[in-house]
Design a protein around this motif. Structure first.
Motif: not given
Ligand code: HXC
Length: 514
Positions: A319-325, A339-343, A348-355, A382-386
Motif C-alpha cells: 500500500x502507498x501511504x500519504x499522510x500529513x505530519x 511536489x513530494x506527494x504528487x510524485x 503508485x498509480x502507474x504501478x498498481x499500488x493502492x493509496x 497534488x490535486x491533479x495526481x489524486x
C-alpha cells in the motif's frame, strides 16, 4: 588450439577487463571510501545471479590521443541478474576507467541494457559514478546522454527505474537520475551538480564546497532530488533490496504479495492522537499501527517532512501511504510537500499500488514566500495526481481537514473510493477561531465582553462544523469509525477494491501543472 587453451585466453581477457582502470585507479577509488563498480553489482544482486554483457566493447574516441588508449568495458559494466529473487537489468559506471566518463560506446552499452529492460519489462538499476560527458568525444557524448534521457522517459511508468549515486554525477548527467523513480545517495560519496564549485566561483564569485553544493545531505534535505539517504554503500544496497520488495516488475503486474503479519502490539492506535487538537504527534505512529508487522518504508524521509509518503503492507499487499505530519509545520501543505506527494501518488498509480491517505492538516501554508515560490502551481500537482489516479484510493480523516487541504487530500470530490473519519475529525472551511473572527466580527466587536462572545461563537462554530457528522450527513464521508476499527475498514475496503476498473480516457495525455 585446444578448448582448454581457448578458455585460458578468454579467462585472461576477462581478468584484464575486470581489473577496470588498473590497480592504481582502484586504490584511489578505495581511498575515497568507494567500492568498485563490479564490487557494487556483486554486493547488491542475489549471489551468483549477475550475468555481464558487452564486456569487450571498445571505445570509439579518436581525438586527443584517445585512439591508442585502452578503456576496459568503456567505463561501464552492464548486465542482468536478480534482486530479492526479482529479475532486473543493471549498469554501473566504473570511475577507475577515464573517470567513468560517458563516450558514445559507453552510452550505447547503457541504452542497450535500458532497451532490454523495457522489452523484458523488468526494473532498471543504474549506478552512477562519473565525471559526465567525455570531453574528448565532444558532441558524441552529448548524443549519448540524449539517448539515455529519451529512454528514461519512454520507460517511465512501464518499468521502475532506480538510480544510485555513488560518486560524482556531474553536468547534464544528473538529468538521467532526475527522470527516474527513486534516487539513492550515500553520505560523503554522492555528488550531484549541474555546475561545480569551480565554475560557480569563476562565474559568480561565490565559494561553496562540493558537499554543501550537491552532497548527499543537500539532495536529501534541501533539493529533494534524493529519495533515500544512507551512511554507507552497504546500507544503501540494503535500502534498495527493501524497496524492490514493495514494487512490481512492471506496470502490468502488482507487487508480490507477502504472508500477512500481525501489527506489533506496542502500537496502540487509540492513544496516538492527543486530545488537544493543537498538540502535535507523529503520524508515522498511526501508519505503524495500521500496517503488517508495523513495518513502514518511508520515501523522501528527510525532505518536506510536513508530509509523509512511503510503503507498508496490509494483509501482505503493498500500500502507498500519504499522510500529513502534524509534527512538522502542523502538517500544512506547501510547495515541496505538494511536489513530494504528487510524485509518489503518480508512481503508485502507474504501478498498481493502492493509496491510503491519512488527513490532519490546517490547510495550505500562508505567506509571500510560498505564493512567490508558486504554491498555486505546485499545489495543483497534488490535486491533479489524486484526481488522475485510478488505483483504489482510501482516505481516513484523523483530525483536522480544513479548507483547500480537505479537498486536496484525496477527498470524495477528487474521486476517493472510500472516505472514513475518526469521531474527533474537524471538517470545515477553516479552524473555528478564524471562522468565528470572520463571520461574527460585528457581534464580537459590539459585545460588552468581546472575549466571552468570541469564545461562545467559536464553540457555536465548532458545534456546527468542526466534527465529521455534517460531512457524513451529506455522504461526503462513508463511515465515522473508531480509531481501533480503522485497520478492519481498510482491509475490507482494499478487498472490495481488488477489481476496481476505470476505463481509460481517450486522449493522448493530460497536461499536469508540471
Ligand atoms: C573525460 C574525465 C572526465 C570527463 C573525469 N575524467 N571527468 N575524462 N571527460 N568529463 C578523467 C580525468 O581526466 C582523470 O583521468 C580521471 O577521469 C579521474 O578524474 P580526476 O579529476 O582525477 O578525479 P577526481 O579528482 O576525483 O575528480 C572527479 C571530478 C572531476 C570532480 C568528477 O574529474 C571533474 O570535475 N570532472 C569534470 C566534471 C564535469 O564538469 N563534467 C561535465 C562535463 S559536461 P586520468 O587519465 O588523469 O586518470 C557534461 C554535459 C552533459 O556532462 C550534458 C548532457 C545533457
Amino acid at each position: 588450439m585446444s578448448l582448454g587453451r581457448r578458455k585460458t585466453e578468454l579467462q585472461k581477457k576477462r581478468e584484464l577487463i575486470e581489473l577496470g582502470g588498473g590497480e592504481k585507479a582502484i586504490e584511489k577509488q578505495k581511498t575515497m571510501g568507494k567500492l568498485t563498480a563490479r564490487e557494487r553489482i556483486l554486493a547488491l544482486l542475489d549471489k551468483n545471479s549477475f550475468h555481464e554483457y558487452d564486456q569487450f566493447i571498445q571505445h570509439d574516441a579518436h581525438d586527443f590521443n584517445m585512439a591508442s588508449k585502452e578503456l576496459p568495458g568503456d567505463g561501464v559494466i552492464t548486465g542482468t541478474g536478480t534482486l530479492m529473487g526479482q529479475p532486473i537489468c543493471i549498469f554501473a559506471q566504473d570511475f577507475t576507467v577515464a573517470g567513468g566518463s560517458l563516450g558514445i560506446m559507453h552510452a550505447r552499452k547503457i541504452t542497450k541494457i535500458m532497451d532490454h529492460a523495457i522489452k523484458m519489462r523488468v526494473p532498471l538499476i543504474g549506478i552512477n559514478d562519473s565525471g559526465g560527458a567525455r570531453v574528448q568525444e565532444g558532441v558524441n557524448s552529448l548524443a549519448g546522454y540524449g539517448e539515455i534521457f529519451f529512454r528514461n522517459t519512454k520507460a517511465s511508468g512501464i518499468i521502475p527505474q532506480i538510480s544510485v549515486i555513488l560518486g560524482p554525477c556531474a553536468g547534464g548527467a544528473v538529468y538521467s537520475p532526475a527522470l527516474t523513480d527513486f534516487v539513492f545517495v550515500v553520505e560523503n560519496i554522492s555528488k550531484m551538480f549541474i555546475t561545480g564549485p569551480e565554475v560557480i566561483k569563476t562565474v559568480l564569485g561565490e565559494e561553496i564546497s562540493m558537499e554543501a553544493l550537491g552532497g548527499a545531505r543537500t539532495h536529501s534535505e534541501i533539493t529533494g532530488n534524493a529519495h533515500f539517504f544512507a551512511e554507507s554503500e552497504q546500507a544503501c544496497f540494503e535500502q534498495i533490496k527493501r524497496l524492490i520488495t514493495y514494487i512490481p516488475w512492471n506496470n502490468t503486474r502488482r507487487p508480490l504479495a507477502f504472508p500477512p503479519k500481525q501489527i506489533d502490539k506496542k502500537w496502540n492506535i487509540d492513544g496516538i492522537i492527543p486530545d488537544d487538537p493543537k498538540e502535535p504527534y507523529d503520524v508515522r505512529d498511526v501508519i505503524c499501527a495500521l500496517v503488517d508487522a508495523s513495518e513502514f518504508l518511508e520515501v523522501h524521509e528527510m525532505w518536506a517532512k510536513n508530509i509523509v509518503v512511503g510503503f507498508g503492507r496490509i494483509k501482505g499487499e503493498t500500500i502507498g501511504f500519504v499522510a500529513n505530519q502534524p509534527n512538522v509545520l502542523a502538517g500544512v501543505l506547501d510547495v515541496d510537500s505538494s511536489d513530494k506527494a504528487a510524485r509518489f501518488i503518480r508512481f503508485c498509480d502507474a504501478f498498481n499500488i493502492p493509496l491510503v491517505t491519512l488527513v490532519d492538516l490546517p490547510g495550505y501554508l500562508p505567506g509571500v514566500d510560498q505564493e512567490h515560490a508558486g504554491v498555486i502551481r505546485h499545489g495543483a500537482k497534488l490535486l491533479y495526481a489524486y484526481s488522475e489516479a485510478t488505483v483504489p484510493k482510501i482516505t481516513v480523516i484523523l483530525r483536522k481537514a480544513y479548507g483547500g487541504g480537505y479537498i486536496a487530500m484525496n477527498s470524495r470530490h477528487l474521486g476517493a473510493d472510500f472516505v472514513f473519519a475518526w469521531p474527533n475529525a474537524e471538517i470545515a472551511v477553516m479552524g473555528p477561531e478564524g471562522a468565528a473572527n470572520i463571520i461574527f466580527k460585528k457581534e464580537i466587536s459590539e459585545s460588552k465582553n468581546p472575549d466571552k462572545t468570541r469564545q461562545e461563537k467559536i464553540n457555536e462554530y465548532k458545534e456546527k462544523f468542526a466534527n465529521p457528522f455534517v460531512a457524513a450527513g451529506k455522504g461526503y464521508i462513508d463511515a465515522v469509525i473508531e480509531p481501533s476499527e480503522t485497520r478492519h475498514f481498510l482491509e475490507h475496503a482494499l478487498e472490495v477494491s481488488t477489481h476496481k476498473f476505470i476505463p481509460k480516457i481517450d486522449r493522448k495525455h493530460g497536461i499536469p501543472p508540471f
